[in-house]
Design an enzyme around this catalytic site. Structure first.
Site, PDB file in Angstrom:
ATOM      1  N   LYS A  79       0.834  -1.214   0.000  1.00  0.00           N
ATOM      2  CA  LYS A  79       0.000   0.000   0.000  1.00  0.00           C
ATOM      3  C   LYS A  79       0.868   1.263   0.000  1.00  0.00           C
ATOM      4  CE  LYS A  79      -2.266  -1.273   3.725  1.00  0.00           C
ATOM      5  NZ  LYS A  79      -1.665  -2.617   3.897  1.00  0.00           N
ATOM      6  N   THR A  80       1.893   1.296   0.833  1.00  0.00           N
ATOM      7  CA  THR A  80       2.779   2.464   0.862  1.00  0.00           C
ATOM      8  C   THR A  80       3.521   2.609  -0.460  1.00  0.00           C
ATOM      9  OG1 THR A  80       3.070   2.248   3.258  1.00  0.00           O
ATOM     10  CG2 THR A  80       4.695   3.563   2.068  1.00  0.00           C
ATOM     11  N   ASP A 124      -1.574   6.863   6.237  1.00  0.00           N
ATOM     12  CA  ASP A 124      -1.523   5.448   6.586  1.00  0.00           C
ATOM     13  C   ASP A 124      -2.399   5.172   7.810  1.00  0.00           C
ATOM     14  OD1 ASP A 124      -0.790   2.828   6.358  1.00  0.00           O
ATOM     15  OD2 ASP A 124       1.209   3.068   7.238  1.00  0.00           O
ATOM     16  N   THR A 173      -5.665  -1.300   7.105  1.00  0.00           N
ATOM     17  CA  THR A 173      -5.710  -2.756   7.227  1.00  0.00           C
ATOM     18  C   THR A 173      -7.096  -3.215   7.661  1.00  0.00           C
ATOM     19  OG1 THR A 173      -4.872  -2.544   9.493  1.00  0.00           O
ATOM     20  CG2 THR A 173      -3.257  -2.942   7.754  1.00  0.00           C
ATOM     21  N   ARG A 232       6.572  -8.260   1.794  1.00  0.00           N
ATOM     22  CA  ARG A 232       7.435  -7.789   2.877  1.00  0.00           C
ATOM     23  C   ARG A 232       8.095  -8.965   3.592  1.00  0.00           C
ATOM     24  NH1 ARG A 232       4.499  -3.859   6.563  1.00  0.00           N
ATOM     25  NH2 ARG A 232       5.281  -2.332   5.050  1.00  0.00           N
TER      26      ARG A 232
END
Length: 359
Positions: A79-80, A124, A173, A232
């Protein structure tokens, strides 16, 4: 928070796990170097990439700012990275902040009033923003205006402040926690899916090239299979396997090297770590596969209730190893098989999936 102050926050526990989706300072620094810089370089999320590409190209063709974008999905899915790509594709600067950092409407007003025209504001964990700031954001997103309150009590005055057009990119999230008025103000919403092993292999090969790591295809496949569908985690496991290969061997990563390295770090073939296996072992060994209450299971594992529920359980449920039923937590036949155990005849699900929930 509804647990003791002495209990470690679940976000911290998740960040400490090798297979946790959260990122600590080291992960964030490495991710900055590994992040793709354009949609063409971004691996996976084909549907989201295609839709987002249309949104951005249409905005550029009109000479306008892009619609506000909401990205939802589990931690570590990109997302980032996508927010940074949105700014790069629009040739715009980006401002990065988070919901927990905005506790007062004045905090948000200060950020919004300093934005440049066309700038991208990445927010975020937007669902954790305070309610007063959230209500201010409604007007800012829709009318590009905020009302700044000056003074207190009967003498308070609302001063309208015009804002330059900007693009808000919200990441969460837990999309279900966003109120409908906020969700409806996003022109484009996208849910990030977990990656399949083939996509993760592409991520691993790309990262290995950037990190100058010698890796074979079967080594990348072994790491991808243990990465829980999350880039990640794949990059984190790659770095740990690289360390093992450099210290113990010649630095080349094969399937055998990856398997041996991840055995040292207690990540098994399905991506389960010590906490995951402890939950399953307690459920199977102490409670015969369940059903058992969450609090009782947490005590047996020696962890906080929230840690078991929010850190361990989501992946176990997604993998089909554990089921949440009205009567409590229940192990599935796949859990018995994964730990190499034979379920007793009375165990839930021993005769098939229907037994998990009774007749």
């Amino acid at each position: 928070m509804n647990w003791d102050d002495t209990a470690p926050p679940t976000d911290d526990i998740a960040a400490d796990r090798l297979v946790g989706g959260s990122a600590d300072g080291e992960d964030q620094a490495v991710e900055a170097a590994l992040r793709p810089k354009s949609l063409d370089e971004f691996v996976g999320q084909e549907r989201v990439r295609e839709q987002l590409d249309l949104v951005l190209k249409a905005a550029l063709a009109r000479g306008a700012t892009a619609d506000h974008v909401l990205l939802s999905g589990a931690p570590g899915l990109g997302k980032t990275t996508l927010s940074l790509i949105i700014a790069a594709e629009m040739n715009a600067p980006i401002r990065i902040t988070s919901g927990p950092a905005i506790q007062h409407a004045g905090d948000l007003a200060a950020i919004l009033s300093s934005l440049q025209e066309g700038e991208v504001l990445f927010l975020d964990e937007i669902h954790r923003m305070s309610r007063p700031a959230e209500e201010m954001l409604y007007m800012a997103m829709e009318d590009f205006r905020v009302d700044v309150i000056v003074g207190k009590g009967p003498g308070a005055t609302a001063i309208p402040l015009e804002l330059p057009p900007f693009t808000l990119v919200g990441a969460t999230t837990r999309a279900g926690l966003l109120p409908s008025p906020l969700r409806d103000r996003f022109g484009f919403t996208a849910h990030m899916e977990f990656y399949d092993p083939a996509e993760l292999e592409r991520v691993i090969h790309r990262s290995a090239q950037l990190l100058d790591v010698d890796i074979e295809a079967d080594g990348a496949a072994e790491i991808a299979g243990r990465s829980r569908g999350t880039p990640r985690i794949a990059n984190r496991l790659l770095r740990r396997v690289r360390d093992y290969a450099q210290v113990k061997l010649d630095g080349r990563i094969t399937r055998e090297v990856a398997a041996a390295a991840l055995k040292v770090y207690e990540v098994d073939a399905r991506g389960l770590d010590r906490l995951d296996r402890a939950v399953l072992q307690a459920l199977l060994g102490l409670f015969g596969g369940g059903p058992v209450g969450l609090s009782t299971l947490a005590v047996a594992v020696g962890e906080e209730r929230e840690t078991v529920e929010e850190v361990a359980e989501p992946f176990l449920v997604r993998e089909g190893l554990l089921a949440r039923t009205p009567r409590g937590r229940v192990a599935t036949p796949a859990a018995w098989a994964h730990l190499g155990l034979v379920p007793p005849q009375h165990a839930p699900g021993a005769g098939g999936q229907q037994g998990l929930f009774g007749t």
